[in-house]
Design an enzyme around this catalytic site. Structure first.
Site, PDB file in Angstrom:
ATOM      1  N   HIS A 161      89.590  45.865 104.341  1.00  0.00           N
ATOM      2  CA  HIS A 161      89.753  46.180 105.766  1.00  0.00           C
ATOM      3  C   HIS A 161      91.099  45.671 106.282  1.00  0.00           C
ATOM      4  O   HIS A 161      91.168  44.989 107.319  1.00  0.00           O
ATOM      5  CB  HIS A 161      88.604  45.540 106.541  1.00  0.00           C
ATOM      6  CG  HIS A 161      88.218  46.264 107.795  1.00  0.00           C
ATOM      7  ND1 HIS A 161      89.017  46.278 108.922  1.00  0.00           N
ATOM      8  CD2 HIS A 161      87.118  46.993 108.113  1.00  0.00           C
ATOM      9  CE1 HIS A 161      88.400  46.963 109.880  1.00  0.00           C
ATOM     10  NE2 HIS A 161      87.257  47.411 109.412  1.00  0.00           N
ATOM     11  N   GLU A 273      90.687  52.663 105.194  1.00  0.00           N
ATOM     12  CA  GLU A 273      89.642  52.096 104.350  1.00  0.00           C
ATOM     13  C   GLU A 273      89.025  53.157 103.431  1.00  0.00           C
ATOM     14  O   GLU A 273      88.164  53.928 103.871  1.00  0.00           O
ATOM     15  CB  GLU A 273      88.534  51.501 105.218  1.00  0.00           C
ATOM     16  CG  GLU A 273      88.988  50.569 106.311  1.00  0.00           C
ATOM     17  CD  GLU A 273      87.923  50.424 107.373  1.00  0.00           C
ATOM     18  OE1 GLU A 273      86.805  49.966 107.047  1.00  0.00           O
ATOM     19  OE2 GLU A 273      88.194  50.791 108.535  1.00  0.00           O
TER      20      GLU A 273
END
Length: 307
Positions: A161, A273
């Site tokens: 992330h 992501e």
């Protein structure tokens, strides 16, 4: 034994450096050599921020959202921890980003970590063992590899992330983004996917050719782009025309979650992501995110930098 309180640093002779915190298997720094001075391109949480931060962390067992924190698998319904509006976000309130990962190896240019997640952890079935490795290689490449095995069928989607700003700070409104995706999942008010994928053609989601990242006055993104099928392949490219820096992202995953992060009025980062599609356990028409016993889950993410 390793000191789990200490961040681990890896680097290349070129000057590229990365730091990893075993708490959350978290990227805390990604420095690129510059013409004058090194440039930090990984954006951390705002100073003084007290809420749970996903900045740079490893997300699991399941990245993104599962509606109602519920899914049915092999005829059995499972109730997960619900930590956002009655849904399960990023593995629950005590997801992998909150855990102390064990450092199993630390070399000059690579780190390997391991985490055991017991049956029933945050409501997920089965005992799962996850591994995360971070490795640097020339020219200017960071490869993140996630692996997992489970002794019972379970949804699994791990990702990194990281929040990026190729200028090193300030607004990213002038950054340009390219995504190799022809479709995107629309979302509802709770950021859950709605229905089948929609074509990006003629919409603000069309990044098949490089296009500017919308500024803070735009709607922003928290959407899953449905990537073109393939094994390890280029899925996205981010470019900062002012500095000349670029980042090319490769992965083997079916989806790319794109999140544009405002910080006050600065619109200072973008999060990319690679992962399974959100809420896939409740959508049999989506690519399966179920890891079966005896099989290995693998998510490879490669970041290649230039400029």
């Amino acid at each position: 034994m390793f000191d789990h309180e200490t961040e681990l640093e890896i680097g290349l002779a070129s000057g590229m450096r990365v730091r990893i915190d075993p708490k959350g298997a978290r990227l805390t720094s990604l420095v690129l050599p510059g013409a004058d001075d090194p440039v930090e391109i990984l954006i951390g949480p705002d100073p003084g921020e007290t809420a749970r931060s996903f900045h740079g962390a490893t997300i699991g067992r399941y990245s993104n959202r599962i509606a109602g924190g519920r899914f049915t698998l092999d005829g059995e319904q499972f109730q997960l921890d619900t930590n956002e509006n009655g849904n399960c976000l990023h593995g629950g309130g005590q997801g992998f980003d909150q855990r102390d990962w064990t450092v199993v190896a630390h070399w000059i240019n690579a780190v390997a970590l391991r985490l055991e997640s017991r049956d029933g952890d945050q409501g997920f079935p089965g005992n799962l063992v996850a591994e995360a490795s971070f490795a640097l290689s020339d020219p200017a490449t960071l490869t993140i590899t996630y692996r997992a095995r489970c002794d019972r069928a379970c949804p699994v989607s791990l990702t990194s992330h990281g929040y990026f700003n190729l200028a090193g700070g300030g607004s990213i409104a002038d950054h340009r983004l390219k995504i190799n995706a022809d479709q995107v999942l629309e979302i509802d008010s709770e950021t859950l996917p709605v229905g089948a994928p929609r074509d990006v053609a003629g919409t603000r989601f069309d990044f098949r050719d490089s296009a500017p990242v919308p500024g803070p006055d735009g709607a922003g993104f928290d959407h899953n782009f449905c990537l073109r099928p393939g094994a390890m392949r280029e899925i996205a490219a981010l470019n900062d025309p002012a500095s000349g820096r670029s980042m090319t992202m490769l992965s083997n995953q079916p989806g790319l979650q794109v999140y544009t992060s405002p910080s006050g009025d600065s619109f200072n980062a973008i999060c990319l992501e690679p992962q399974a599609w959100p809420d896939a356990p409740n959508h049999p028409e989506y690519p399966s995110a179920i890891l079966q016993p005896g099989k290995e889950y693998v998510n490879r993410i490669r970041l290649q930098f230039s400029g």
